[in-house]
Design a protein around this motif. Structure first.
Motif, PDB file in Angstrom:
ATOM      1  N   ASP A 457       0.918  -1.387   0.168  1.00  0.00           N
ATOM      2  CA  ASP A 457      -0.096  -0.040  -0.057  1.00  0.00           C
ATOM      3  C   ASP A 457       0.831   1.268   0.097  1.00  0.00           C
ATOM      4  O   ASP A 457       0.719   2.330  -0.882  1.00  0.00           O
ATOM      5  CB  ASP A 457      -0.967  -0.145   1.160  1.00  0.00           C
ATOM      6  CG  ASP A 457      -2.018  -0.937   1.068  1.00  0.00           C
ATOM      7  OD1 ASP A 457      -2.342  -1.504   0.021  1.00  0.00           O
ATOM      8  OD2 ASP A 457      -2.588  -1.422   1.978  1.00  0.00           O
ATOM      9  N   THR A 458       1.909   1.260   0.941  1.00  0.00           N
ATOM     10  CA  THR A 458       2.670   2.512   0.851  1.00  0.00           C
ATOM     11  C   THR A 458       3.742   2.647  -0.383  1.00  0.00           C
ATOM     12  O   THR A 458       3.539   3.864  -0.883  1.00  0.00           O
ATOM     13  CB  THR A 458       3.686   2.236   2.209  1.00  0.00           C
ATOM     14  OG1 THR A 458       3.113   1.849   3.333  1.00  0.00           O
ATOM     15  CG2 THR A 458       4.676   3.517   2.171  1.00  0.00           C
ATOM     16  N   ILE A 459       4.058   1.541  -0.989  1.00  0.00           N
ATOM     17  CA  ILE A 459       4.684   1.638  -2.201  1.00  0.00           C
ATOM     18  C   ILE A 459       3.776   2.215  -3.395  1.00  0.00           C
ATOM     19  O   ILE A 459       4.126   3.119  -4.124  1.00  0.00           O
ATOM     20  CB  ILE A 459       5.243   0.397  -2.765  1.00  0.00           C
ATOM     21  CG1 ILE A 459       6.380   0.003  -1.890  1.00  0.00           C
ATOM     22  CG2 ILE A 459       5.887   0.565  -3.997  1.00  0.00           C
ATOM     23  CD1 ILE A 459       6.968  -1.429  -1.998  1.00  0.00           C
ATOM     24  N   PHE A 460       2.844   1.552  -3.607  1.00  0.00           N
ATOM     25  CA  PHE A 460       1.802   2.078  -4.694  1.00  0.00           C
ATOM     26  C   PHE A 460       1.066   3.158  -4.689  1.00  0.00           C
ATOM     27  O   PHE A 460       0.703   3.778  -5.592  1.00  0.00           O
ATOM     28  CB  PHE A 460       0.925   0.713  -5.135  1.00  0.00           C
ATOM     29  CG  PHE A 460       1.876  -0.478  -5.794  1.00  0.00           C
ATOM     30  CD1 PHE A 460       2.276  -0.293  -7.066  1.00  0.00           C
ATOM     31  CD2 PHE A 460       1.929  -1.538  -4.968  1.00  0.00           C
ATOM     32  CE1 PHE A 460       2.846  -1.407  -7.485  1.00  0.00           C
ATOM     33  CE2 PHE A 460       2.583  -2.519  -5.798  1.00  0.00           C
ATOM     34  CZ  PHE A 460       3.067  -2.251  -6.952  1.00  0.00           C
ATOM     35  N   HIS A 461       0.825   3.660  -3.273  1.00  0.00           N
ATOM     36  CA  HIS A 461       0.165   4.914  -3.164  1.00  0.00           C
ATOM     37  C   HIS A 461       0.945   6.096  -3.387  1.00  0.00           C
ATOM     38  O   HIS A 461       0.531   7.185  -3.547  1.00  0.00           O
ATOM     39  CB  HIS A 461      -0.527   5.134  -1.596  1.00  0.00           C
ATOM     40  CG  HIS A 461      -1.586   4.220  -1.329  1.00  0.00           C
ATOM     41  ND1 HIS A 461      -1.979   4.020  -0.178  1.00  0.00           N
ATOM     42  CD2 HIS A 461      -2.426   3.351  -2.282  1.00  0.00           C
ATOM     43  CE1 HIS A 461      -3.139   3.383  -0.343  1.00  0.00           C
ATOM     44  NE2 HIS A 461      -3.395   3.117  -1.648  1.00  0.00           N
ATOM     45  N   ARG A 462       2.510   6.059  -3.768  1.00  0.00           N
ATOM     46  CA  ARG A 462       3.019   7.112  -4.136  1.00  0.00           C
ATOM     47  C   ARG A 462       3.206   7.259  -5.896  1.00  0.00           C
ATOM     48  O   ARG A 462       3.507   8.323  -6.225  1.00  0.00           O
ATOM     49  CB  ARG A 462       4.929   6.616  -4.125  1.00  0.00           C
ATOM     50  CG  ARG A 462       5.161   6.576  -2.551  1.00  0.00           C
ATOM     51  CD  ARG A 462       6.574   6.494  -2.392  1.00  0.00           C
ATOM     52  NE  ARG A 462       7.130   4.976  -2.673  1.00  0.00           N
ATOM     53  CZ  ARG A 462       7.813   5.184  -3.892  1.00  0.00           C
ATOM     54  NH1 ARG A 462       7.994   6.185  -4.753  1.00  0.00           N
ATOM     55  NH2 ARG A 462       8.307   3.958  -4.493  1.00  0.00           N
ATOM     56  N   PHE A 463       2.435   6.271  -6.287  1.00  0.00           N
ATOM     57  CA  PHE A 463       2.192   6.388  -7.727  1.00  0.00           C
ATOM     58  C   PHE A 463       1.130   7.505  -8.145  1.00  0.00           C
ATOM     59  O   PHE A 463       0.228   7.808  -7.393  1.00  0.00           O
ATOM     60  CB  PHE A 463       1.773   5.087  -8.281  1.00  0.00           C
ATOM     61  CG  PHE A 463       2.911   4.208  -8.593  1.00  0.00           C
ATOM     62  CD1 PHE A 463       3.062   3.714  -9.638  1.00  0.00           C
ATOM     63  CD2 PHE A 463       3.475   3.703  -7.432  1.00  0.00           C
ATOM     64  CE1 PHE A 463       4.004   2.586  -9.906  1.00  0.00           C
ATOM     65  CE2 PHE A 463       4.571   2.598  -7.640  1.00  0.00           C
ATOM     66  CZ  PHE A 463       4.787   2.132  -8.923  1.00  0.00           C
ATOM     67  N   CYS A 464       1.145   7.824  -9.207  1.00  0.00           N
ATOM     68  CA  CYS A 464       0.126   8.898  -9.784  1.00  0.00           C
ATOM     69  C   CYS A 464      -1.292   7.914 -10.172  1.00  0.00           C
ATOM     70  O   CYS A 464      -0.987   6.760 -10.452  1.00  0.00           O
ATOM     71  CB  CYS A 464       0.529   9.795 -10.867  1.00  0.00           C
ATOM     72  SG  CYS A 464       0.939   8.780 -12.169  1.00  0.00           S
ATOM     73  N   ILE A 465      -2.334   8.407 -10.225  1.00  0.00           N
ATOM     74  CA  ILE A 465      -3.512   7.978 -10.952  1.00  0.00           C
ATOM     75  C   ILE A 465      -3.360   7.634 -12.204  1.00  0.00           C
ATOM     76  O   ILE A 465      -2.689   8.331 -13.079  1.00  0.00           O
ATOM     77  CB  ILE A 465      -4.910   8.675 -10.710  1.00  0.00           C
ATOM     78  CG1 ILE A 465      -4.954   9.041  -9.237  1.00  0.00           C
ATOM     79  CG2 ILE A 465      -6.083   7.745 -11.251  1.00  0.00           C
ATOM     80  CD1 ILE A 465      -5.487   7.867  -8.033  1.00  0.00           C
ATOM     81  N   GLY A 466      -3.451   6.274 -12.963  1.00  0.00           N
ATOM     82  CA  GLY A 466      -3.470   5.978 -14.073  1.00  0.00           C
ATOM     83  C   GLY A 466      -1.967   5.313 -14.420  1.00  0.00           C
ATOM     84  O   GLY A 466      -2.104   4.507 -15.678  1.00  0.00           O
ATOM     85  N   LYS A 467      -1.367   4.987 -13.397  1.00  0.00           N
ATOM     86  CA  LYS A 467       0.073   4.283 -13.588  1.00  0.00           C
ATOM     87  C   LYS A 467      -0.411   2.942 -12.981  1.00  0.00           C
ATOM     88  O   LYS A 467      -0.931   2.982 -11.829  1.00  0.00           O
ATOM     89  CB  LYS A 467       1.163   4.962 -12.808  1.00  0.00           C
ATOM     90  CG  LYS A 467       1.833   5.938 -13.930  1.00  0.00           C
ATOM     91  CD  LYS A 467       2.386   4.968 -15.129  1.00  0.00           C
ATOM     92  CE  LYS A 467       3.274   5.839 -15.954  1.00  0.00           C
ATOM     93  NZ  LYS A 467       3.698   5.186 -17.137  1.00  0.00           N
TER      94      LYS A 467
END
Length: 467
Positions: A457-467
């Protein structure tokens, strides 16, 4: 009698070290804009088993899944459920899973740019049964479906956020799997050594083809040193990914603001012969041999009764304490007037004498002139070298420079192997298996073979929407 070494002790890895899907990784169909608003082209992306039915409800033209047309751009028309035209000339492509980015059925629509058309297309897709994708959910699904390991998934975000060519090169190498291959090699080797240790517990009375304890301890030590070398690239990785913070400090009128402008190549700070012109920090960003640097010009340090100036000096001291590098600047025409005040600092300390075009600098100080540019390139080279001083190898060769998360897990694995090696030397097999398992789990945490869902959760929540 001699037997082959048993390998069944490895089976514990298959379930306990597998990443657990989260609610955000269910089989529903997700949708998001994969491009920022306002560009020339807007890309609407769908992923999941319902991608094609949702797309069919919006698409008018040759069927996206027509024989032979999968993964080919088709020209058509995009409309909403009521038949209203969203884009009269749109490109669409269907990429059936598992040969897609996420490993699921994926559809993309490439529309003409503009915030209104893109927003209406997204709303139309949502009205047909898709749901909004969460931050990083497309890449998270790619990871959970085995299209990427965790290091490669992280590299996707790092490519988007890269602020220099070297940072982009580092992200590309990680996305290509260089870090995964190195870590996986150590993981597999330790798994083999674990079977060696555990077989001595399972078959204590058998005469098996075991390694000598000294050879086993040597193999563990060799891997431990390799992990230490890889963890040593952490400093370089952090600098290239996150950049460095550099503070220019010194007495009033030594040329701090002039040097900041010279480094930036533009007039960012006000330059004046009046002491105390800079009363707060002046900040700007520039690239230093591929390293993003956040440069901070501070108030002149001197004894003063002015409360505003005192506050500026206090802020300069605080900034220096937290900086990755501090450049203490003195005036070459009167260097004795402003010695380094011995402030506490955690980063690199450099001392330089400005105005060397007017006077000879004292020994031990880097000579430079913000007015003429003399010595500035030498300052850049020295600063870059000092920032990168560590056990790290150059990113241009050797191991990929690791992130802070990778470095922490590598250090944990190294510590566990140090503990394990001593127990192997004593032939304490039951005790040796415990830290060896910890080391394997730490390496698995890097690639995603053993990772807590909260970490995902911590890792992927750093991504932008759409990635």
């Amino acid at each position: 009698m001699t037997h082959h070494r048993p390998r069944r002790a490895l089976f514990f890895l298959s379930d306990s070290l597998s990443p657990m899907p989260s609610p955000a990784s269910s089989s529903d169909t997700i949708c998001a804009l994969a491009t920022a608003p306002g560009g020339a082209v807007a890309i609407l992306r769908l992923s999941g088993e319902g991608s094609l039915p949702v797309a069919r409800a919006l698409w008018r033209g040759r069927p996206l899944d027509a024989p032979g047309d999968a993964r080919r751009m088709l020209l058509g028309r995009l409309q909403n459920r009521a038949g209203g035209c969203l884009d009269a000339s749109c490109l669409g492509v269907y990429m059936p899973g598992p040969r897609s980015y996420t490993g699921e059925d994926v559809v993309e629509f490439h529309l003409h740019g503009g915030a209104v058309a893109a927003s209406l297309a997204l709303q139309a897709a949502l009205s047909c049964g898709a749901r909004p994708a969460e931050a990083g959910e497309f890449t998270r699904r790619a990871f959970l479906n085995g299209k990427l390991d965790l290091t490669q998934a992280e590299a996707v975000a790092e490519m988007v956020s890269a602020e220099s060519e070297r940072a982009l090169s580092l992200a590309n190498r990680q996305l290509a799997g260089e870090l995964r291959r190195e870590v996986q090699g150590h993981y597999d080797r330790l798994a083999l050594l674990l079977s060696e240790v555990e077989s001595r517990l399972d078959f204590p009375e058998e005469e098996l083809d075991w390694m000598e304890p000294g050879a086993l301890a040597g193999a563990l030590e060799e891997t431990r040193l390799a992990l230490r070398r890889l963890a040593g690239t952490r400093r370089e990785g952090e600098l290239l990914r996150n950049g460095a913070r550099m503070v220019i400090a010194g007495a009033p009128n030594v040329g701090k603001s002039s040097l900041l402008n010279r480094l930036l190549g533009r007039e960012r700070a006000i330059v004046s012969p009046i002491p105390g012109t800079t009363r707060d920090t002046v900040e700007a960003d520039f690239l230093l041999q591929g390293i993003p640097v956040h440069l901070v010009d501070t108030a002149g340090v001197r004894s003063t009764e002015d409360p505003v100036e005192q506050d500026g000096i206090a802020r300069a001291r605080e900034a220096a304490a937290e900086a990755d590098a501090v450049l203490w600047l003195v005036d070459a025409t009167r260097p004795e007037a402003s010695p380094w005040p011995e402030w506490p600092h955690r980063g690199v300390l450099l001392q330089a004498a400005n105005k060397c075009d007017l006077a000879s600098p004292p020994p031990g100080l880097l000579p430079l002139s913000a007015a003429t540019g003399e010595g500035v390139e030498e300052l850049r080279a020295l600063l870059a070298r000092r920032l990168l001083e560590s056990e790290a190898q150059e990113v241009s060769g050797g191991a990929v420079a690791v992130s802070a998360r990778h470095g922490r897990l590598l250090e944990e694995a190294e510590g566990a192997l140090g503990e394990c090696g001593g127990l192997v030397a004593l032939q304490e097999w039951a005790l040796a298996a415990i830290p060896l398992r910890r080391a394997i789990a730490s390496l698995g945490g890097i690639t995603g073979q053993s990772v807590d869902p909260d970490v995902l959760d911590t890792i992927f929540h750093r991504f932008c929407i759409g990635k």
